[in-house]
Write a protein that holds these residues in place. Structure first.
Motif, mmCIF file in Angstrom:
data_model
loop_
_atom_site.group_PDB
_atom_site.id
_atom_site.type_symbol
_atom_site.label_atom_id
_atom_site.label_comp_id
_atom_site.label_asym_id
_atom_site.label_seq_id
_atom_site.Cartn_x
_atom_site.Cartn_y
_atom_site.Cartn_z
ATOM 1 N N PHE A 3 0.801 -1.268 0.046
ATOM 2 C CA PHE A 3 0.035 -0.081 -0.150
ATOM 3 C C PHE A 3 0.828 1.418 0.056
ATOM 4 C CE2 PHE A 3 -2.012 -3.441 2.082
ATOM 5 C CZ PHE A 3 -3.314 -3.449 1.577
ATOM 6 N N ASP A 4 0.191 2.420 -0.491
ATOM 7 C CA ASP A 4 0.879 3.736 -0.511
ATOM 8 C C ASP A 4 1.331 4.077 1.053
ATOM 9 O OD1 ASP A 4 1.100 4.636 -3.039
ATOM 10 O OD2 ASP A 4 -1.046 5.079 -3.004
ATOM 11 N N TYR A 5 2.285 4.696 0.985
ATOM 12 C CA TYR A 5 2.658 5.363 2.649
ATOM 13 C C TYR A 5 2.258 6.926 2.046
ATOM 14 C CZ TYR A 5 5.212 6.551 6.713
ATOM 15 O OH TYR A 5 5.402 7.086 7.995
ATOM 16 N N PRO A 6 1.268 7.304 2.700
ATOM 17 C CA PRO A 6 0.656 8.501 2.136
ATOM 18 C C PRO A 6 1.708 9.889 2.547
ATOM 19 C CG PRO A 6 -0.705 7.879 3.919
ATOM 20 C CD PRO A 6 0.292 6.651 3.471
ATOM 21 N N LYS A 7 2.704 9.715 3.642
ATOM 22 C CA LYS A 7 3.543 10.821 3.998
ATOM 23 C C LYS A 7 4.719 10.941 2.976
ATOM 24 C CE LYS A 7 1.969 10.436 8.615
ATOM 25 N NZ LYS A 7 2.271 10.576 10.038
ATOM 26 N N ARG A 8 5.228 9.812 2.303
ATOM 27 C CA ARG A 8 6.456 10.007 1.603
ATOM 28 C C ARG A 8 6.271 9.139 0.317
ATOM 29 N NH1 ARG A 8 11.387 11.488 5.167
ATOM 30 N NH2 ARG A 8 10.130 12.174 6.697
ATOM 31 N N LYS A 9 6.653 9.818 -0.697
ATOM 32 C CA LYS A 9 6.570 8.984 -2.098
ATOM 33 C C LYS A 9 7.487 7.845 -2.225
ATOM 34 C CE LYS A 9 8.940 12.111 -4.897
ATOM 35 N NZ LYS A 9 9.096 12.947 -6.138
ATOM 36 N N HIS A 10 8.554 7.835 -1.413
ATOM 37 C CA HIS A 10 9.694 7.033 -1.467
ATOM 38 C C HIS A 10 9.542 5.647 -0.751
ATOM 39 C CE1 HIS A 10 11.338 10.611 -3.079
ATOM 40 N NE2 HIS A 10 11.737 9.873 -3.861
ATOM 41 N N MET A 11 8.415 5.703 0.218
ATOM 42 C CA MET A 11 8.100 4.628 0.950
ATOM 43 C C MET A 11 6.812 3.955 0.620
ATOM 44 S SD MET A 11 9.305 6.495 4.339
ATOM 45 C CE MET A 11 10.460 5.474 5.296
ATOM 46 N N ILE A 31 10.645 5.698 -6.551
ATOM 47 C CA ILE A 31 9.265 6.102 -5.762
ATOM 48 C C ILE A 31 8.316 5.019 -5.894
ATOM 49 C CG2 ILE A 31 9.777 8.432 -6.015
ATOM 50 C CD1 ILE A 31 7.541 8.441 -8.181
ATOM 51 N N TRP A 32 7.430 4.824 -4.922
ATOM 52 C CA TRP A 32 6.283 3.779 -4.741
ATOM 53 C C TRP A 32 5.099 4.146 -5.787
ATOM 54 C CZ3 TRP A 32 5.646 -1.018 -3.789
ATOM 55 C CH2 TRP A 32 4.623 -1.384 -3.673
ATOM 56 N N HIS A 33 4.815 3.051 -6.735
ATOM 57 C CA HIS A 33 3.840 3.289 -7.662
ATOM 58 C C HIS A 33 2.750 2.011 -7.170
ATOM 59 C CE1 HIS A 33 1.655 2.923 -11.556
ATOM 60 N NE2 HIS A 33 2.075 3.957 -11.541
ATOM 61 N N GLN A 34 1.747 2.546 -6.709
ATOM 62 C CA GLN A 34 0.570 1.842 -6.365
ATOM 63 C C GLN A 34 0.156 0.916 -7.515
ATOM 64 O OE1 GLN A 34 -0.063 1.134 -3.075
ATOM 65 N NE2 GLN A 34 -1.532 -0.462 -3.929
#
Length: 113
Positions: A3-11, A31-34
């Motif tokens: 799942f996305d980590y909403p506070k940081r795009k690299h997590m 970066i994370w791509h959901q």
């Protein structure tokens, strides 16, 4: 499970089958791509520089099932999804993108010469 980590795009958040959750970090420069549930190269900010590339994912190429395109950095390539969106992807360790086979191959150039 991911799942996305909403506070940081690299997590991102990784959950296991027992309900445990961990905050994980993507490799440097990614970066994370959901939608693809994976880390992808941050094409907006590679090596601290903004890059722009013309989208090679044209209808003609998609119709011919041509989905992979080289980039100047041989460790990266563009992967087109079936909707025509380009995604910058990275090859594995010591691999480079080979446009002829449309896949990553081991870089033998350091061993030649």
């Amino acid at each position: 499970m991911f799942f996305d980590y909403p506070k940081r795009k690299h997590m991102f958040i990784h959950c296991d089958v027992w309900g445990h959750a961990w905050v994980m970090q993507c490799p440097p420069g990614e970066i994370w791509h959901q939608n693809s549930t994976t880390c992808v190269v941050d094409s907006i900010n590679q090596d601290g520089k903004t890059h722009s590339t013309t989208n090679p994912c044209t209808k003609d190429d998609l119709d011919k099932n041509e989905l992979f395109f080289p980039l100047p950095n041989r460790t990266l390539f563009i992967h087109c999804d079936l909707a025509g969106h380009p995604w910058v992807q990275s090859c594995g360790i010591r691999q480079v993108f080979d446009a002829t086979s449309s896949t990553c191959v081991y870089d033998i150039s350091p061993f030649i010469g």
